[in-house]
Design an enzyme around this catalytic site. Structure first.
Site, PDB file in Angstrom:
ATOM      1  N   LYS A 155     -13.356   0.023  16.298  1.00 44.08           N
ATOM      2  CA  LYS A 155     -12.048  -0.722  16.049  1.00 44.08           C
ATOM      3  C   LYS A 155     -11.422  -0.485  17.397  1.00 44.08           C
ATOM      4  O   LYS A 155     -10.725  -1.435  17.917  1.00 44.08           O
ATOM      5  CB  LYS A 155     -11.305   0.003  15.088  1.00 44.08           C
ATOM      6  CG  LYS A 155     -10.891  -0.743  13.901  1.00 44.08           C
ATOM      7  CD  LYS A 155      -9.942   0.078  12.864  1.00 44.08           C
ATOM      8  CE  LYS A 155     -10.582  -0.579  11.469  1.00 44.08           C
ATOM      9  NZ  LYS A 155      -9.996   0.006  10.425  1.00 44.08           N
ATOM     10  N   ASP A 208      -3.961 -10.082  12.527  1.00 49.78           N
ATOM     11  CA  ASP A 208      -4.144  -8.686  13.279  1.00 49.78           C
ATOM     12  C   ASP A 208      -2.970  -8.467  14.264  1.00 49.78           C
ATOM     13  O   ASP A 208      -3.287  -9.041  15.446  1.00 49.78           O
ATOM     14  CB  ASP A 208      -5.541  -8.222  13.644  1.00 49.78           C
ATOM     15  CG  ASP A 208      -5.394  -6.715  13.827  1.00 49.78           C
ATOM     16  OD1 ASP A 208      -4.629  -6.009  14.552  1.00 49.78           O
ATOM     17  OD2 ASP A 208      -6.470  -6.164  13.149  1.00 49.78           O
ATOM     18  N   ILE A 209      -1.697  -7.655  13.960  1.00 47.33           N
ATOM     19  CA  ILE A 209      -0.692  -7.523  14.871  1.00 47.33           C
ATOM     20  C   ILE A 209      -1.275  -6.956  16.141  1.00 47.33           C
ATOM     21  O   ILE A 209      -0.854  -7.675  17.203  1.00 47.33           O
ATOM     22  CB  ILE A 209       0.483  -6.913  14.310  1.00 47.33           C
ATOM     23  CG1 ILE A 209       0.856  -7.655  12.864  1.00 47.33           C
ATOM     24  CG2 ILE A 209       1.679  -6.952  15.068  1.00 47.33           C
ATOM     25  CD1 ILE A 209       1.831  -6.867  12.257  1.00 47.33           C
ATOM     26  N   ASN A 220       0.911  -1.206   0.027  1.00 46.95           N
ATOM     27  CA  ASN A 220       0.023   0.016   0.032  1.00 46.95           C
ATOM     28  C   ASN A 220       0.768   1.242  -0.114  1.00 46.95           C
ATOM     29  O   ASN A 220       2.094   1.246   0.164  1.00 46.95           O
ATOM     30  CB  ASN A 220      -1.038  -0.098   1.288  1.00 46.95           C
ATOM     31  CG  ASN A 220      -0.198   0.006   2.448  1.00 46.95           C
ATOM     32  OD1 ASN A 220       0.525   0.949   2.868  1.00 46.95           O
ATOM     33  ND2 ASN A 220      -0.271  -1.139   3.284  1.00 46.95           N
ATOM     34  N   LYS A 228       9.017 -16.168 -11.583  1.00 49.91           N
ATOM     35  CA  LYS A 228       8.217 -14.942 -11.981  1.00 49.91           C
ATOM     36  C   LYS A 228       7.034 -15.576 -12.683  1.00 49.91           C
ATOM     37  O   LYS A 228       7.305 -16.094 -13.629  1.00 49.91           O
ATOM     38  CB  LYS A 228       8.979 -14.142 -12.669  1.00 49.91           C
ATOM     39  CG  LYS A 228       8.378 -12.690 -13.282  1.00 49.91           C
ATOM     40  CD  LYS A 228       9.162 -12.083 -14.139  1.00 49.91           C
ATOM     41  CE  LYS A 228       8.441 -10.774 -14.718  1.00 49.91           C
ATOM     42  NZ  LYS A 228       9.122 -10.324 -15.784  1.00 49.91           N
ATOM     43  N   ASP A 262      -3.724  -6.852   5.011  1.00 52.82           N
ATOM     44  CA  ASP A 262      -4.637  -7.597   5.738  1.00 52.82           C
ATOM     45  C   ASP A 262      -4.678  -8.787   5.208  1.00 52.82           C
ATOM     46  O   ASP A 262      -4.979 -10.076   5.901  1.00 52.82           O
ATOM     47  CB  ASP A 262      -5.982  -7.143   5.718  1.00 52.82           C
ATOM     48  CG  ASP A 262      -5.931  -5.843   6.488  1.00 52.82           C
ATOM     49  OD1 ASP A 262      -5.692  -5.939   7.684  1.00 52.82           O
ATOM     50  OD2 ASP A 262      -6.785  -4.778   6.106  1.00 52.82           O
TER      51      ASP A 262
HETATM   52  O1  PMT Z   1       2.914   6.039   6.510  1.00 52.66           O
HETATM   53  P1  PMT Z   1       2.235   7.400   6.035  1.00 52.66           P
HETATM   54  O2  PMT Z   1       2.221   7.643   4.577  1.00 52.66           O
HETATM   55  O3  PMT Z   1       2.782   8.555   7.043  1.00 52.66           O
HETATM   56  O4  PMT Z   1       0.629   7.370   6.304  1.00 52.66           O
HETATM   57  C1  PMT Z   1       0.195   6.949   7.670  1.00 52.66           C
HETATM   58  C2  PMT Z   1      -0.761   6.111   7.732  1.00 52.66           C
HETATM   59  C3  PMT Z   1      -2.091   6.813   7.091  1.00 52.66           C
HETATM   60  C4  PMT Z   1      -0.445   4.688   7.236  1.00 52.66           C
HETATM   61  C5  PMT Z   1      -1.445   6.040   9.267  1.00 52.66           C
HETATM   62  O5  PMT Z   1      -1.789   7.490   9.635  1.00 52.66           O
HETATM   63  C6  PMT Z   1      -2.352   5.139   9.574  1.00 52.66           C
HETATM   64  O6  PMT Z   1      -3.676   5.314   9.196  1.00 52.66           O
HETATM   65  N1  PMT Z   1      -2.009   3.776  10.004  1.00 52.66           N
HETATM   66  C7  PMT Z   1      -2.690   2.822  10.231  1.00 52.66           C
HETATM   67  C8  PMT Z   1      -3.056   2.051   8.958  1.00 52.66           C
HETATM   68  C9  PMT Z   1      -3.994   1.023   8.893  1.00 52.66           C
HETATM   69  O7  PMT Z   1      -3.676  -0.230   8.531  1.00 52.66           O
HETATM   70  O8  PMT Z   1      -5.107   1.233   9.399  1.00 52.66           O
HETATM   71  P2  PMT Z   1      -6.343  -0.019   9.781  1.00 52.66           P
HETATM   72  O9  PMT Z   1      -7.535   0.762  10.142  1.00 52.66           O
HETATM   73  O10 PMT Z   1      -6.442  -0.904   8.695  1.00 52.66           O
HETATM   74  O11 PMT Z   1      -5.886  -0.754  10.901  1.00 52.66           O
HETATM   75  C10 PMT Z   1      -6.324  -0.509  12.346  1.00 52.66           C
HETATM   76  C11 PMT Z   1      -5.189  -0.703  13.221  1.00 52.66           C
HETATM   77  O12 PMT Z   1      -4.757  -2.257  13.151  1.00 52.66           O
HETATM   78  C12 PMT Z   1      -3.884   0.064  12.832  1.00 52.66           C
HETATM   79  O13 PMT Z   1      -3.341   0.468  14.031  1.00 52.66           O
HETATM   80  C13 PMT Z   1      -2.754  -1.183  12.120  1.00 52.66           C
HETATM   81  O14 PMT Z   1      -1.623  -0.767  12.084  1.00 52.66           O
HETATM   82  C14 PMT Z   1      -3.485  -2.474  12.746  1.00 52.66           C
HETATM   83  N2  PMT Z   1      -3.547  -3.452  12.072  1.00 52.66           N
HETATM   84  C15 PMT Z   1      -4.018  -3.635  10.860  1.00 52.66           C
HETATM   85  C16 PMT Z   1      -3.917  -4.889  10.243  1.00 52.66           C
HETATM   86  C17 PMT Z   1      -3.342  -5.930  10.534  1.00 52.66           C
HETATM   87  N3  PMT Z   1      -3.227  -7.117   9.882  1.00 52.66           N
HETATM   88  N4  PMT Z   1      -2.394  -5.683  11.672  1.00 52.66           N
HETATM   89  C18 PMT Z   1      -2.644  -4.634  12.343  1.00 52.66           C
HETATM   90  O15 PMT Z   1      -1.683  -4.562  13.356  1.00 52.66           O
END
Ligand code: PMT
Length: 414
Positions: free
Chosen positions: A349, A318-319, A216, A295, A285
Site C-alpha cells: 500500500k 482514494d483520497i 465503520n 426512508k 471505500d
Molecule cells: O479511529 P480509531 O477508532 O482510533 O481507529 C484508528 C484506525 C484503526 C481507524 C486507524 O489506526 C487506521 O488504521 N486508519 C486507516 C483506516 C483505513 O481506512 O485503512 P485502509 O487500509 O483501508 O486505507 C489505507 C489508507 O488509505 C488510509 O490512510 C486511509 O485513510 C486512506 N484511504 C482509504 C480509502 C479511501 N477511499 N481514501 C483514503 O484516503
C-alpha cells in the site's frame, strides 16, 4: 532526534512608525548574522523613519510595504508571506499597530499578515512612556498576550522625546537573543514548530436513505491523538474529522465532514497549505450508487420484485492517492487497517499510494485499532520498519511524531 536548525528559519520583520525604527537596519543585520532569513514589511508610518532601500540592501530581499501591490498580490503575497514566516516579529511595535492587532483590524499589509499567520508572533513595543501607560495600550497589550503574542520589552530609560520611563525598544542584540531563545525552546521541546500538519480522522458516512448509512467503527481517537500530539510539538494542525464524539484538541483547527466526498474536497483544499498529511481516517471505500429520497420501507421486502433489498455500491475516490498525485512535495503518512498478511499488504500500500510512511495496525486484534483506547502498530518507510508496542493512542501518536519529525524538517526545509 535531530535538532531544529535555526539556519533555515524565516522571519517576517514588521517595522512600524517610531523613532526606534532607525535601529532596524542593525537589527536586520544581526538577525542575518545569526543565520535567519529576513523579509521586511514596512507600515506607511515606518517609512517616515527608515527607508525601504536601506532595508532591502541589508536584508538582501525586497521590502514589502503595500497591501495593494499588484505584482505581489497577484500571487496572494500577504498569504505567501504569512506562510513563509516561522516568526512574525514586529519591532518597533507602535501603540497604533498594537491596537490594530489586538482588535483584529487589518488596514495594511503588516496587520493583514498578522491575522493570516499561525506562526509565533512577537512585538517589541516602542513609544512615549505616557502612551505605554495609557489604559487602552495596556488593555491591547494584555489582549495580545492572551492571544499568544510574545511581548519583548519595552525597556526603561531616556526617551527621544526627552521623557524618562518605559517605552524604549529593546536593543537589537537583546531582540536577537530573545529570538534565539525562542528557537532553542522550539528545538528542545517542539520539533514540529512552524510545520503545518493536516490530519484526517474518524469514519465517513455514506447515506443509503435519509436515516441509514454505511460506515465503520472508527472512533477518531488515533487521529485526534495525533492532532493533539502534533500541536503540542509545535505544529499548526488542521484536523478534517468525520462524525465522531470527540472534543477538538486545544489549539487545533477542525473541519467536520460526513461523507468521503466531503472529506476529499476538504483534504484537497487544505493540502495546498500544509507540509504533512496524516491520513488516519477510515474512509468508506464504497457508497450507494443512489440515495433514496425517502426512508426505504420494510414493506417493500414483501413485494414480488423486492424480495431482497440490493444495494448497488460505487467506489469512492482514494483520497490519499489523490493527495499523492496532486501534492508530490507533501510528506504523506498513510495508515493501513489490515486483518491478514498485515505487513505485506501495508508495504504494498505504501508503494502503491506513493507514501513516505505507512502505519499499519492489525485490526483483527480486537484490543487495538478501531474504537479502542490502545493501539499497536508498525511504522514502515523506505529505509526500514519500526514496531510500536501496544500503548495508548496518545503514546503511539507521540512515538510516530517523534520518529518522523526529523525527516519532516529535512523535507520541508523548515
Ligand atoms: O479511529 P480509531 O477508532 O482510533 O481507529 C484508528 C484506525 C484503526 C481507524 C486507524 O489506526 C487506521 O488504521 N486508519 C486507516 C483506516 C483505513 O481506512 O485503512 P485502509 O487500509 O483501508 O486505507 C489505507 C489508507 O488509505 C488510509 O490512510 C486511509 O485513510 C486512506 N484511504 C482509504 C480509502 C479511501 N477511499 N481514501 C483514503 O484516503
Amino acid at each position: 532526534m535531530q535538532a531544529m536548525s535555526k539556519s533555515k528559519r524565516h522571519i517576517v520583520l514588521g517595522i512600524t512608525g517610531g523613532i526606534a525604527a532607525y535601529k532596524t537596519p542593525d537589527l536586520v543585520r544581526k538577525l542575518i548574522g545569526s543565520d535567519f532569513e529576513v523579509t521586511v514589511v514596512l507600515t506607511e508610518a515606518a517609512e517616515k523613519f527608515v527607508t525601504a532601500t536601506t532595508l532591502a540592501a541589508v536584508s538582501g530581499r525586497s521590502v514589502r510595504n503595500d497591501l495593494w501591490d499588484p505584482d505581489a498580490e497577484q500571487h496572494m503575497g500577504h498569504i505567501e508571506l504569512a506562510r513563509w514566516a516561522d516568526l512574525l516579529l514586529i519591532a518597533p511595535a507602535s501603540a497604533h499597530t498594537i491596537g490594530l492587532m489586538a482588535n483584529g483590524l487589518c488596514p495594511n499589509l503588516l496587520t493583514t499578515i498578522y491575522s493570516a499567520t499561525t506562526v509565533p508572533a512577537a512585538i517589541a513595543p516602542a513609544m512615549n512612556q505616557q502612551m505605554w501607560f495609557n489604559s487602552a495600550t495596556q488593555r491591547n497589550v494584555e489582549q495580545l498576550k492572551t492571544d499568544g503574542v510574545l511581548c519583548w520589552g519595552p525597556a526603561e530609560g531616556d526617551q527621544a522625546c526627552g521623557e524618562v520611563g518605559p517605552g524604549r525598544m529593546l536593543e537589537p542584540e537583546q531582540i536577537v537573543s530573545e529570538v534565539l531563545k525562542l528557537c532553542d525552546e522550539s528545538n528542545e521541546h517542539k520539533p514540529l514548530t512552524g510545520i503545518n500538519v493536516l490530519i484526517s480522522a474518524g469514519p465517513t458516512r455514506e447515506a443509503i436513505d435519509p436515516v441509514r448509512f454505511i460506515s465503520n467503527a472508527s472512533s477518531g481517537r488515533q487521529g485526534f491523538a495525533l492532532a493533539q500530539g502534533a500541536h503540542s510539538l509545535g505544529a499548526n494542525v488542521t484536523l478534517i474529522s468525520g462524525p465522531v464524539e470527540l472534543e477538538t484538541p486545544e489549539g487545533v483547527s477542525r473541519v467536520n465532514v460526513i461523507t468521503a466526498e466531503e472529506m476529499k474536497r476538504n483534504v484537497l483544499i487544505h493540502a495546498a497549505s500544509n507540509d504533512v498529511f496524516f491520513s488516519v481516517a477510515a474512509v468508506a471505500d464504497y457508497r450507494p450508487a443512489s440515495v433514496a429520497e425517502q426512508k426505504i420501507k420494510k414493506t417493500q421486502k414483501f413485494s414480488s420484485t423486492l424480495a431482497n433489498l440490493k444495494l448497488e455500491l460505487i467506489e469512492n475516490d482514494d483520497i490519499l492517492l489523490c493527495v499523492s498525485e496532486a501534492f508530490p512535495q507533501l510528506v504523506k503518512v498513510g495508515f493501513a487497517a489490515e486483518t491478514n498478511d498485515v505487513l505485506a499488504h501495508a508495504r504494498a500500500k505504501r508503494i502503491r499510494k506513493n507514501l513516505d510512511y505507512i502505519v499499519v495496525n492489525d485490526v483483527s486484534n480486537p484490543t487495538i485499532g478501531f474504537n479502542g483506547l490502545d493501539n499497536e502498530c508498525t511504522l514502515i518507510h523506505a529505509e526500514g520498519e519500526k514496531k510500536l508496542n501496544k500503548a495508548s493512542k496518545e503514546e503511539i501518536a507521540r512515538q510516530i511524531l517523534l520518529e518522523i519529525a526529523p525527516s519532516i524538517r529535512q523535507r520541508t526545509r523548515k
